[in-house]
Design an enzyme around this catalytic site. Structure first.
Site, PDB file in Angstrom:
ATOM      1  N   LYS A   1     -10.043  13.600   4.085  1.00 47.20           N
ATOM      2  CA  LYS A   1      -9.185  12.415   4.127  1.00 47.20           C
ATOM      3  C   LYS A   1      -8.283  12.581   5.338  1.00 47.20           C
ATOM      4  CE  LYS A   1      -7.873  13.515  -0.119  1.00 47.20           C
ATOM      5  NZ  LYS A   1      -7.689  12.533  -1.148  1.00 47.20           N
ATOM      6  N   ARG A   2      -7.482  11.566   5.686  1.00 44.10           N
ATOM      7  CA  ARG A   2      -6.556  11.739   6.797  1.00 44.10           C
ATOM      8  C   ARG A   2      -5.676  12.972   6.556  1.00 44.10           C
ATOM      9  NH1 ARG A   2      -6.485   7.916  11.113  1.00 44.10           N
ATOM     10  NH2 ARG A   2      -4.668   9.116  11.764  1.00 44.10           N
TER      11      ARG A   2
ATOM     12  N   LYS B   1      -0.486  14.331   1.703  1.00 45.75           N
ATOM     13  CA  LYS B   1      -1.769  14.589   1.034  1.00 45.75           C
ATOM     14  C   LYS B   1      -1.979  16.088   0.778  1.00 45.75           C
ATOM     15  CE  LYS B   1      -4.120  10.469   2.935  1.00 45.75           C
ATOM     16  NZ  LYS B   1      -4.927   9.850   1.857  1.00 45.75           N
TER      17      LYS B   1
ATOM     18  N   HIS C   1       0.799  -1.238   0.000  1.00 47.47           N
ATOM     19  CA  HIS C   1       0.000   0.000   0.000  1.00 47.47           C
ATOM     20  C   HIS C   1       0.823   1.275   0.000  1.00 47.47           C
ATOM     21  CE1 HIS C   1      -4.207  -1.317   0.474  1.00 47.47           C
ATOM     22  NE2 HIS C   1      -3.661  -2.418   0.961  1.00 47.47           N
TER      23      HIS C   1
ATOM     24  N   LYS D   1     -14.978   7.948  -5.353  1.00 42.95           N
ATOM     25  CA  LYS D   1     -16.309   8.161  -4.767  1.00 42.95           C
ATOM     26  C   LYS D   1     -16.886   9.510  -5.177  1.00 42.95           C
ATOM     27  CE  LYS D   1     -14.994   5.094  -1.109  1.00 42.95           C
ATOM     28  NZ  LYS D   1     -14.450   4.857   0.217  1.00 42.95           N
TER      29      LYS D   1
ATOM     30  N   THR E   1      -9.084   6.360  -2.785  1.00 44.78           N
ATOM     31  CA  THR E   1     -10.376   5.811  -3.209  1.00 44.78           C
ATOM     32  C   THR E   1     -11.460   6.869  -3.105  1.00 44.78           C
ATOM     33  OG1 THR E   1     -10.623   4.932  -0.970  1.00 44.78           O
ATOM     34  CG2 THR E   1      -9.957   3.371  -2.701  1.00 44.78           C
TER      35      THR E   1
HETATM   36  N1  PLP Z   1     -11.592   7.884   5.504  1.00 46.43           N
HETATM   37  C1  PLP Z   1     -12.879   7.616   5.266  1.00 46.43           C
HETATM   38  C2  PLP Z   1     -13.861   7.730   6.394  1.00 46.43           C
HETATM   39  C3  PLP Z   1     -13.307   7.264   3.983  1.00 46.43           C
HETATM   40  O1  PLP Z   1     -14.602   6.976   3.766  1.00 46.43           O
HETATM   41  C4  PLP Z   1     -12.351   7.206   2.939  1.00 46.43           C
HETATM   42  C5  PLP Z   1     -12.751   6.880   1.576  1.00 46.43           C
HETATM   43  O2  PLP Z   1     -13.861   7.094   1.191  1.00 46.43           O
HETATM   44  C6  PLP Z   1     -11.014   7.473   3.236  1.00 46.43           C
HETATM   45  C7  PLP Z   1     -10.671   7.827   4.522  1.00 46.43           C
HETATM   46  C8  PLP Z   1      -9.932   7.428   2.174  1.00 46.43           C
HETATM   47  O3  PLP Z   1      -9.863   8.628   1.519  1.00 46.43           O
HETATM   48  P1  PLP Z   1      -8.671   8.967   0.489  1.00 46.43           P
HETATM   49  O4  PLP Z   1      -8.770   7.969  -0.602  1.00 46.43           O
HETATM   50  O5  PLP Z   1      -9.006  10.343   0.035  1.00 46.43           O
HETATM   51  O6  PLP Z   1      -7.421   8.903   1.272  1.00 46.43           O
END
Ligand code: PLP
Length: 834
Positions: free
Chosen positions: A568-569, A574, A375, A683, A679
């Site tokens: 996101k985190r 990021k 990952h 979405k 991901t």
């Molecule tokens: N955190 C939550 C609660 C999510 O639902 C998602 C993805 O939908 C993520 C993190 C991952 O987000 P990213 O792909 O932008 O890091």
């Protein structure tokens, strides 16, 4: 045949009394009221929304369990290969809405709850998120479970039953504060299996002895024992009877371990000490995303979970009485990142120490069983464990790791006889002080396939971290499976109106199980009526988010403004800092504009959300900067609706379900080469929002699918990153972009409060090498945001882009991923219920 193993009279008696599960409104009400009145001991007079939720959830759980039982029987009798997905994180979110939709009874429940005096939305929102994960990795695992069940694959997930999931985030005075998430108070979805327990050993020593035929054998002895207890959660597929299992292990003191002597002597407190120590193992989810901290308790968690899961898998296999050589024909185990790598070592230990197989025979079985998903390529996230720590906790496993390494290095030596450096580069043991076990190498050596999670990422692992391994094993061992998302939760459940509109055009909901059917939407990209409905739905979703923002922050945002979202985190890679610096630039620019110029601007709401790891100081500073900017901008009357800056507290899956459908544009702006896939980018596009992003992770494939004209790409490429970093460190002519310089001047002069709080953040970009290349991408980011402003003014064209993008997102279904894993890595067939 499942039934023929049971004698007829008993079979008939069971059949007569076996519940089929409710299907009508009346039956649903019957079951729900029964649970409220008897299981919960409440009545019509004191049934609040929480009790209504609990009763409804229990009614659905019963229904799922009936199918769960049948699925497990079917899979046992079918005697075919199963998949085991080992993931230390499953970010499941809420279960009730998903269960209702997957079994096709949401309307029944809605009508039934109305009869009983409740609104289904209020009931659903009572549920606590199951937040057993940090971010993308855990949510991917959750999407995979949905796809595996929907596609009828015999599959189990294995994880830990953390007493505390990821902390809840509060924003107090603009700072993140962490609150424990005790989610188990009432969890109707889990089934304790007090009869399914495994004794897990730690510490101790290794005894060598002479086995049969004079060979030296090893036995792991002494140490302490902790008990693993199974808790099962049913995972219903969409429109199928297949209901798979997520098994979570909870730790407790082994039954013989309670110290009765101490208890009898009146030392009550210390007599329960061992018990508490044992329970600590499954107490907390480590809250770090993409960071390895090397703590002993974490290694304990990993071994505890791997050993319990493998014991379970091996027990199930042994019931089939097949030869060990058939193990890989019956079992595929996928390692979600390196966290479960000890499972490789544990299986080898079981086979050689307990089942008395020869090393080579055992190792062939092991490597044919495991697949490993990488990952990340970021060094700080690649797991390593100190050899002394492992020696103490898992002495036999460390010996086996050394033996695996020796065999591997001998093979490498034969292949590259003159390359000494290669040996030290690829050794599982890093010759540092102390020595370290490199888990990604161990996972690679112990698996038959290694995959990355997006094309760029898979290319990067082949050319960076695993470069030597590609020359050792050949390129076929390394493959790519681009991540995906389940359209059931992330379109149908999160955005029911859009799902309904699409279904009305496509003639049904088949697209939810074959997302490529969305391509038929493209013909409506210029259909005025359709576009109008599309816009109305987006607007309604924005109103819903605006209400959430109003209720939680007290700030009123205009749903007609452009919603620009980054959730996101919080992580430097990021680059939320790039976003907020861009927002400050926008603010300063607007402040300097004439009223005429301002009239031409599209009002914008910049929305941020996400948790920072509690010990990640820089990430917390980013949150504080966003909140401090919001504090100034949102109260600047001169700016009004032109710009608002919002921090949404406690971003989690259920919030994501409200936020994702409400974006006009969302931000996926990592330093190129750092975000393995992402991901949430998928979405947002699937929900009819456009994205601004760097050429990183799955953004690249999203661009390939939806077309360059439908995405706002900017910034340097992954291949340029090394040179740019070099130039920051060693170059002698570094000049900051004047716009960015103006932003830093504003921060440093106290425009957003005490500037000292942001010194380290500013310095990391200006003076300390700008590792994440914020300054290198700033001007192209700002220019691209201007293109977004321009494009948004032409709503006709904007909506057409959104529709076209959605119609081309078929590739990003997690069903497609699971199909690829099943065909390329697991070699497993579905088992379709008759
Ligand atoms: N955190 C939550 C609660 C999510 O639902 C998602 C993805 O939908 C993520 C993190 C991952 O987000 P990213 O792909 O932008 O890091």
């Amino acid at each position: 045949n499942v039934e023929s193993s049971i004698p007829e009279p008993q079979r008939d008696a069971w059949k007569k009394h076996t519940k089929k599960g409710f299907t009508t409104k009346d039956e649903f009400e019957d079951e729900t009221v029964r649970h409220i009145e008897t299981t919960l001991a409440r009545s019509l007079f004191n049934c609040d929304e929480l009790a209504a939720y609990s009763g409804t959830a229990l009614a659905f759980r019963d229904r799922l369990i009936v199918e769960w039982n049948k699925t497990q029987q079917r899979q046992t009798f079918a005697d075919q290969k199963r998949v085991y997905y080992l993931s230390l994180e499953f970010l499941m979110g809420r279960a009730l809405d998903n269960a209702m939709l997957n079994v096709g009874l949401k309307d029944v429940a809605k009508d039934g709850l109305k009869d009983l005096g409740f609104r289904i939305e209020d009931v659903i929102s009572q549920e606590h998120d199951a937040a057993l994960g940090n971010g993308g990795l855990g949510r991917l695992a959750a999407c995979f479970l949905d796809s595996l069940a929907t596609m009828n694959y015999p599959a189990w997930g294995y994880a830990l039953r953390y007493r505390y999931g990821i902390f809840k985030q509060q924003i107090i005075d603009g700072y993140q504060v962490e609150i424990p998430d005790y989610w188990l108070d009432f969890n109707p979805w889990e089934f304790p299996r007090h009869d399914v327990t495994v004794e897990i050993q730690f510490y101790g020593w290794v005894r060598k002895y002479q086995g049969e035929n004079g060979k030296t054998k090893a036995s792991w002895e002494g140490g302490e024992i902790v008990e693993a207890v199974a808790y099962d959660a049913p995972i219903p597929g969409y429109k199928t009877a297949t209901t798979n299992n997520l098994r979570l292990w909870s730790s407790k003191a082994a039954s013989g371990e309670f110290d009765f002597q101490k208890f009898n002597n009146g030392e009550y407190e210390s007599s329960v000490g061992d018990q508490q120590r044992a329970e600590t193992i499954s107490a907390v989810l480590y809250p770090n995303d993409n960071l390895d901290r090397g703590k002993e308790l974490r290694l304990k968690q990993q071994y505890f979970w791997c050993a319990a899961s493998l014991y379970d898998i091996v027990r199930r296999f042994k019931k089939s009485e097949k030869a060990w050589s058939a193990f890989p024909d019956m079992v595929a185990i996928q390692l979600n990142d390196t966290h479960p790598t000890l499972a490789i070592v544990e299986l080898q230990r079981i086979l050689i120490d307990i089942e008395a197989l020869e090393w080579d025979e055992a190792w062939t079985i092991v490597t044919n069983t495991f697949g490993y998903t990488n990952h990340t390529v970021m060094p700080e996230a690649l797991e390593k464990w100190s050899v002394p720590l492992m020696q103490n906790l898992l002495p036999r496993h460390l010996q086996i790791i050394y033996d695996i390494n020796m065999n591997f290095l001998q093979m490498v030596e034969r292949k590259f006889p003159k390359d000494r450096e290669m040996l030290s580069r690829v050794s599982i043991i890093e010759e540092s002080q102390p020595k370290m076990v490199r888990m990604a190498y161990l996972a690679t050596i112990g698996s038959h396939k290694v995959n990355g999670v997006a094309e760029l990422h898979s290319d990067l692992i082949r050319t960076t971290v695993f470069r030597d391994f590609v020359s050792i094993y050949g390129p076929d061992k390394f493959t790519n499976v681009t991540n995906g998302i389940t359209p059931r939760r992330w379109l149908h459940q999160a955005n029911p109106r859009l799902s309904e509109l699409i279904a009305s055009k496509l003639g049904g909901y088949e697209f939810l199980t074959d997302l490529t059917l969305l391509n038929k939407l493209e013909q409506f990209a210029d259909d005025k009526e359709f576009k109008k409905e599309w816009q109305e739905i987006k607007y309604a979703n924005k109103v819903r988010l605006a209400q959430h923002i109003g209720n939680t922050t007290g700030i009123s945002v205009n749903p007609k403004a452009l919603f620009d979202i980054q959730v996101k985190r919080i992580h430097e890679y990021k680059r939320q800092q790039l976003n907020i610096l861009g927002v400050i630039h926008r603010y300063l620019t607007i402040k300097a504009m004439s009223p005429e110029e301002r009239k031409k601007l599209a009002p914008r709401v910049s929305i941020f959300g996400g948790k920072a790891a509690p010990g990640y100081w820089m990430a917390k500073t980013v949150i504080h900067l966003v909140c401090s900017v919001g504090e100034v901008v949102n109260h600047d009357k001169d700016i009004g609706d032109l710009l608002k800056v919002i921090y949404i507290e406690d971003y989690n899956v259920s919030k994501a379900e409200i936020i994702t459908p409400a974006s006009d544009i969302s931000e996926h702006i990592s330093t190129a080469g750092t975000e393995a896939s992402g991901t949430s980018n998928m979405k947002f596009v699937l929900n009819g929002g456009l994205i601004i992003g760097t050429c990183d992770g799955a953004n690249i494939e999203i661009t390939r699918e939806i077309g360059e004209s439908n995405i706002f790409l900017f910034g340097n490429l992954a291949e340029d990153v090394e040179d740019l970093r070099h130039a920051h460190t060693y170059g002698n002519s570094f000049t900051l972009d004047p716009d960015l310089s103006r932003v830093f001047t504003a921060i440093r002069s106290g425009t957003f409060g005490d500037a000292a709080r942001f010194n380290a953040l500013c310095n990391s970009i200006v003076d300390h090498g700008d590792y994440y290349l914020v300054s290198d991408d700033f001007s192209s980011y700002v220019k691209t945001q201007e293109l977004v402003d321009e494009a948004y003014k032409d709503q006709e064209e904007w909506v057409a882009k959104c529709i076209q993008s959605v119609s081309r997102m078929g590739f990003f279904s997690s069903d497609r991923c699971i199909q690829e894993y099943a065909d390329m890595i697991w070699n497993v067939e579905p088992l379709v219920p008759q």
